[in-house]
Structures are given as structure tokens and as C-alpha cells.
Design a protein around this motif. Sequence first.
Motif, short mmCIF file in Angstrom:
data_model
loop_
_atom_site.label_atom_id
_atom_site.label_comp_id
_atom_site.label_asym_id
_atom_site.label_seq_id
_atom_site.Cartn_x
_atom_site.Cartn_y
_atom_site.Cartn_z
N GLN A 396 3.21 -17.01 -14.19
CA GLN A 396 2.69 -16.12 -15.21
C GLN A 396 2.32 -14.75 -14.64
O GLN A 396 2.54 -13.72 -15.27
CB GLN A 396 1.47 -16.77 -15.89
CG GLN A 396 1.83 -18.02 -16.67
CD GLN A 396 0.62 -18.68 -17.32
OE1 GLN A 396 -0.52 -18.27 -17.12
NE2 GLN A 396 0.86 -19.71 -18.12
N LYS A 400 3.80 -11.06 -15.89
CA LYS A 400 2.84 -10.58 -16.89
C LYS A 400 3.10 -9.15 -17.33
O LYS A 400 2.97 -8.82 -18.52
CB LYS A 400 1.41 -10.72 -16.37
CG LYS A 400 1.09 -9.87 -15.15
CD LYS A 400 -0.35 -10.10 -14.67
CE LYS A 400 -0.66 -9.26 -13.44
NZ LYS A 400 -2.03 -9.51 -12.95
N ILE A 403 6.06 -9.04 -19.73
CA ILE A 403 5.70 -9.56 -21.06
C ILE A 403 4.85 -8.55 -21.82
O ILE A 403 5.02 -8.37 -23.03
CB ILE A 403 4.97 -10.92 -20.91
CG1 ILE A 403 5.96 -11.96 -20.35
CG2 ILE A 403 4.39 -11.38 -22.23
CD1 ILE A 403 5.32 -13.28 -19.99
N THR A 408 11.41 -9.93 -23.83
CA THR A 408 11.50 -11.31 -24.34
C THR A 408 12.18 -12.25 -23.37
O THR A 408 12.28 -13.46 -23.65
CB THR A 408 12.27 -11.32 -25.67
OG1 THR A 408 13.57 -10.75 -25.47
CG2 THR A 408 11.52 -10.52 -26.74
N TRP A 418 11.93 -16.37 -22.34
CA TRP A 418 10.96 -16.84 -21.34
C TRP A 418 10.76 -18.35 -21.48
O TRP A 418 10.76 -18.89 -22.58
CB TRP A 418 9.61 -16.15 -21.54
CG TRP A 418 9.60 -14.68 -21.30
CD1 TRP A 418 9.40 -13.70 -22.23
CD2 TRP A 418 9.79 -14.02 -20.04
NE1 TRP A 418 9.45 -12.46 -21.64
CE2 TRP A 418 9.69 -12.63 -20.29
CE3 TRP A 418 10.02 -14.44 -18.74
CZ2 TRP A 418 9.82 -11.67 -19.29
CZ3 TRP A 418 10.16 -13.50 -17.74
CH2 TRP A 418 10.06 -12.14 -18.01
N ARG A 420 8.64 -21.74 -21.62
CA ARG A 420 7.40 -22.02 -22.34
C ARG A 420 6.18 -21.87 -21.44
O ARG A 420 5.15 -21.32 -21.84
CB ARG A 420 7.45 -23.44 -22.91
CG ARG A 420 6.28 -23.82 -23.80
CD ARG A 420 6.23 -25.31 -24.09
NE ARG A 420 5.92 -26.07 -22.88
CZ ARG A 420 6.81 -26.74 -22.16
NH1 ARG A 420 8.07 -26.76 -22.54
NH2 ARG A 420 6.46 -27.39 -21.07
N THR A 423 4.82 -18.13 -20.98
CA THR A 423 4.15 -17.45 -22.10
C THR A 423 3.03 -18.28 -22.70
O THR A 423 2.33 -17.82 -23.61
CB THR A 423 5.17 -17.11 -23.20
OG1 THR A 423 5.80 -18.33 -23.64
CG2 THR A 423 6.23 -16.16 -22.68
#
Length: 806
Positions: A396, A400, A403, A408, A418, A420, A423
Amino acid sequence: MMSLGNVKVKVQINQKGNSNRSFEFSYTNSKGQFVQKPFTSIPEEQISIALLQKVKTTMQTLTVKVLFEEEGDRILKMREEGQPWDRDTLPEASSEASEAPKNVNPKNFHNPYNFVPAPPRKTDHPELGDRKPVGHGCYHSDRWTGRISVKLKTITPLLIPDASEMTENNDHKTYPVRLGADGKPYLPPTSIKGMLRSDYEAVTNSRLSIFEKHDARLAYRMPANTGLQMVPARIENGQVCLYPGTSAISRDGKPQGAMYAAWLPRYERNGVGTAKFAVKYPDHSLPEHGQKVEAWIEEFAKKGKHQNTIFKYWKVKKIVPYGQNLGNEPQPSTGHGNHQPTGKQMVKIEGYVCVTNKNIDRKHDERVFFVKGQPISLPLTNELKQKWRELISNYQDIHKDEIKKGMTSPPALNNSRWSRHITGGEKECQLSDGTLCYAHVEKEDGAYQIEDLYPVMITRGLYATSPESLLDHTLKPATKKEELSPADRVFGWVNQKGKGSYKGHLRVHSVTCMSDEPIATFNQGGVPLAILGQPKPEQGRFYCADDRQGIPLEQGIDKDCAYESSDEQSIRGRKVYPHHQGLPAGYWDNPQQDRTQKPMMGHYQEYRRPKKDGAEQRDDQNRSMKSWVKVGAEFTFDIDVTNLSDVELGALLYLLTLPDIHYHRLGGGKSLGFGSVRLDLVESETDLRKGKNWSEFYQTLLPDDAEVEAIDVKHCVRVYQDAVKATYGNGKAFEKVPFIVAFCRCAKGFDDNAAVRYPRVTEAPTPEGEAFNWFVENERSRGNNPGLKLSLPALDKPSSLPIAPN
């Protein structure tokens, strides 16, 4: 006192006509002792230009009688007997000295960043070690206080962006140069101090001033073939329950039969939408992640060119939510291409839907976890929970910013989304009941052992240990005044882990631009700079060292061997940006003209982003400059110091009296070649005195009559050099200490025929960038041209990297 000696040159010429030279130097010292030492141990600036040229170009064996000065075990001002000393008196050179342009081979390159080794420190040394600072209460009689005058000259353009005047258009930021009240470039004293501190830390092997957020293990992309070892798993009642389908688990975790999970057709092959062939519930809705289901599955085999079976897998033919009527067995498939049904009877199963999203461009299936019989239950340990949290947090954290920008999917992919777990936020970091994952399983003594848990089959793995654990404790930021290293005492210190600070004994001020027209200004939106690479310590081959001395990892080892052992390995050292040596004349001229595809002496226009389809690329990945400080602009500034020891001051003066064509790096864009500057000490305007001299000065009514002990710059530098040699030399000269060799290589740049630039697999820059392709090729483990698995070469023994690392 002058001494006489002999330099013997032995020349051997091989069959190809190439020559090899060896040197011997011998003399009788002032004590009447016969001495032999390596000629190469004598610094070149202490050998006359004529003598150096003679011994390096001779094609026959010869002996040259030489004169030189002895100072302890130092050899100074060596020249051929009867010939004059043809170098300047002081070792430092005027900033007017310049390097010659050179041709380079675009098939090789040097990475724009490297590392100065940071070996474990000798903390008990009275000056290079750790101790409380002397304080600011008085001028100590045996310490230096005063003002140092310095001249700074830009060797490559200097970027000093003015954030307050920044303009933004479609997330693209454009900056002018920061100006002072006089309309000339404003060079912040803090920027100069930061530059000097970084260099001072390197040449004194001080503690790192900042080393934060490196306590977690980093992740690396595991080889794709390790996906076969991933056993589907579900967390149930605090246990890890394995769902290996119809296959037994082998010792290394691979299936003894069909792949473990059933394939659930879902996505278009060349898009991100739902495919026409997607298998849905009877109400035409898609199965959702985590749902318990019933399904009919059919065995398939993927065939090779010669109809050999590469692997087998189960494919979902019909599916319903658990408890609903599944109905009769559907009709067998006819197959397509290399994927053909084996003809085995279909199987009715119960299982769980695992949806990770279309996270790979050509992905077309999700998975259903199931097992023939009862799942295998193994303990969910706290270690597995912690490693899972670290891994998901790493995933993540890496993405980050992308995002936040609204992206996307990963920028390197075209038809994906991305995963699961990237995100999903904090909940994905928890291994709560119902979590679906993959387990790396091995079988030992007849019992299964879970090594790690992963969110996807083709995944990132955690290195065994964190960067912080590899950093020797003597190099970690100080936590109390008794631990202050030379750079902390001289430049100041702030405790990174609690209360505590120290002001330091150095202040930079009175920065003045002396040039009349120092700024180059650009219209039409400015110069679109190339994309600056982000630090990626996950690249263990570049950031991790094989030992405590900063030696690179061995070529060809597995990727997971990085960050492996806190007892043996270390980080590579202090990150630096080597000077871009030998740039051709005109390299920085007309920067708004896109010459990125036209080499000059093998050099490409690396600092500018190439146009794409004839249009400039200005987006959130790069920045533009409306102006910058020209090459040749001159500044002056002063440094006030108080209560510095001979060694502390000597290290600072060393940085201000580097040899010819050695430069410091300042400002932005250093990886693109910007910000090489020359610093020169202005002795005529420098006033440094011991505390006892200042005491006499302030006590007399006639200051001009006060006796002043003038600073001997060469002697003060030599005291520092002798301290480094005694502490870290291991019998070698100061100039041969590895972190000094590396620092000087960074300051001078590389002497070979390779340019400095970011990695890529093409000679010329591409509009798409795609520097990651070089790292992909370097790690390639399959095919006819596997990657070489190259590590970043060391600065003290530099060698270039190939554009084709396979």
C-alpha cells in the motif's frame, strides 16, 4: 629537506601490442633507513606533471632518479632530478580548471546515484569518534574560531526552484529560479550547509543525521514460477486452513497433480471489463470475493508446441451460491488453442471465491479455493500475522501516491486494475477469520510448515530483515550528546527519537551572487525536465551490501539473498550523486530544443523529457523550469566557526580545497547532471585563530599589535587526513581509504567511456521512459537470455553497467 630516490618502471608488451606497467619506488630516508613503497601510494598531486607523464607513457623499462620532500612518512613534491616542480604550491586548484569533453559508448552507463561506504565507526577515537561537544560558553584556547571565505562557481546549471512562484496546469508544476531582493538568484545558506554536512559526514565517517522509517522489512517481486508453490488458504477460527484442491502438496509446496485452485473465467483478455465467457450465477451476477459456493469443475491441460502437457488445472463450468441448487453436470468443453480438457469426469465441489481483481494485463480468471476432503489446519502464529501486516503495508505504501493521483492501475500496465489488498486499506492488513490468501508451504519430517502468507499467487515477498537492522549501531543517529559524531558536533544535532538537540559550531551566511547575468530564462512553458526516479531501497542489488564495508552483493545470487543477514550484510552506505564528467560542449545549450534522440559524442540529452508524437510531455510525473542558474555563475559566502579542533576544522578545509576538477553537488536535479559546483577557499579573506589569540586580541587596546597564529591550511588538512589514515587506513594512505576513494570518485565523476544516466534497455531515451524494463531484464530467470543479476558497482572500484543485462 630534499631527499633522493629511484622510480623504476617495468614495461611488458603482450602479443597484441598492449603494454602493462609496474612501478617500484625506493629511497634512503632521513634516518638512514632503506625504504621501499608502492609508487601508486603517492597522491598524483604530489608528483610533477612531467614525471607522471614520463613514467606512464614510456614503452621501455627505465629507472628515473627523483627528488622529493619528506614529511614523516609522506612524500611531497616528487620530480625528476634536475627538473623544476611544475605544480602549484597548494594541492587545491583554481576553480578555473575545467575537464575535457569525452566520447562515451551509449551501450554502457553509470547509475546516477551510488553510495560512499560507511564502515563500522571507531567511536573511541578522540576526534573521529563520539563525545560530548565542548559547548559555546567561551573560546577554548586550543580550538579554532573565526570566519572562512569561500567562492562557489557553477559547473553545470543550478536548479533553485521558487515554490512560492510555482504555477500548475493539469497537475504539472513549473518553477522559476528563486530570486533575492537584488534580482539575482537567491541561494539559501541552509542549502549550502546541507550540502557541506552531507559531504562532511562522508569524509569523517560520521553517524547518519537522519535514518527514519527503515525499521520494516521491504518487499521484492518474487519470480513468477514461485506461484506454483502457493497453496490456497483461508483463515478459520484463528487457524490457517489449506485448500489444495485435488492434489497432494509436495515437499517444496508444488502440487502433485493439477494446480490447487479452480480457475473462474471472468475478464476480457485485452481489456478490464467482464468477458462474454465469464462464468456467473444463474441470476447473471458475478460471484463476489469471499462467498462460499458450489460448482462443477472440469480438468484442463495446457499443451506445449509438441502437445506435451505443461500443467493441469481445474476450470469452473457452473457455479451457484452455497445452498442453492447446482443442477446436473454440464456438457464437456471443446477446448481452445493450447488449453484442452483432459476428458476426466467433472467434479462437484464446495469452496470459496477469491477475487484479487485484474492485476495483470492478460489475466482472465479469478479462483475458487476448494479441497477434496477436509482442509489441512495449521497454526496462525504471531510471526505470520506480523509478516502479513508488513507485506500489505509495503504494497500500500509503494502505490499510495499513484492512487492519490487517481490512477486506477500500476503505470506499467495497460489493461489492469489495482489488486484488492492495495486499495483495501487497514482491513487488508488483518488476518481475520474469512481472509483468503496463499500459503508458501514446505514439508519437513512429514509435517507441513507455513513459511509465509501472501495476498496473490505472483506476489511480493518480504526480505528476511529490515534496512535498519543492517545498519551498524555506530552509524545510527545519535540519541544523546555523548554519542555525537564529528558532523553532529560541527553542524548540529536533533534527536530523532525524543528530546535533545545541539546548536553546532558552524554557520553559513552572506551568500552573494557576484555574476552580472547569472540566469538563463526560457519561454513557452519552460524546459520539461526528465522524470526523476524515486528511491527504491527494495532494489536489494543496488542498496544492500555483502559485508559491513559496503561491498556490492555478488553477481548472480538470488534476489532474496539481499537484506538476509544482519550479522554479515549492511546497507551500501551514504547515497550520493556522482558528477557527470566529460559532457560535450553545447550540452546545456538550447534546452527547449528536443535533441534527446541525437547523441553528441555518445551523450544523449538526459535532462530533458522527450516529446511524444511531436508534443511536449508535461504531467504530474515531471516538472518544468522557466529559468535556472547558468554555467559559470559565481557566488561568495562566509562560514563562521567556533571552537573547532584541528581535525574538525581540517575536514572542513579539506572539502574546500579539493583537487582539480572535483565538485560538490547542490540543488535539484542532481541525478540529471544539474548542480555540480566548485568550492574554493579564499585564504586572503579568511580569518581563523586559536582561542588564546582571540583572548589576546580582545584584551589589548591596540588590536593590530596582537600576536596572531596564522592558520596553516595544508597542515590542518593533513592533521585530519592523518587521523582518517590512522583510524580507517589499515596501513594504507589516506587517499586509499575506501570511503575517501569513493567520495573523490563521486566528486570527480567516472573516467571511463560511459555516461551517467538512469537504467534503460535502449541507447536513446524513450518517450515512455520505462526504466523498470532494465531491472526486469536483469532479473529474468527464464528463456534463452536469462538476466545477469547485476549489482550496483562500487564507487571505489567503478565499472559501468550494460544496457542489455542478459
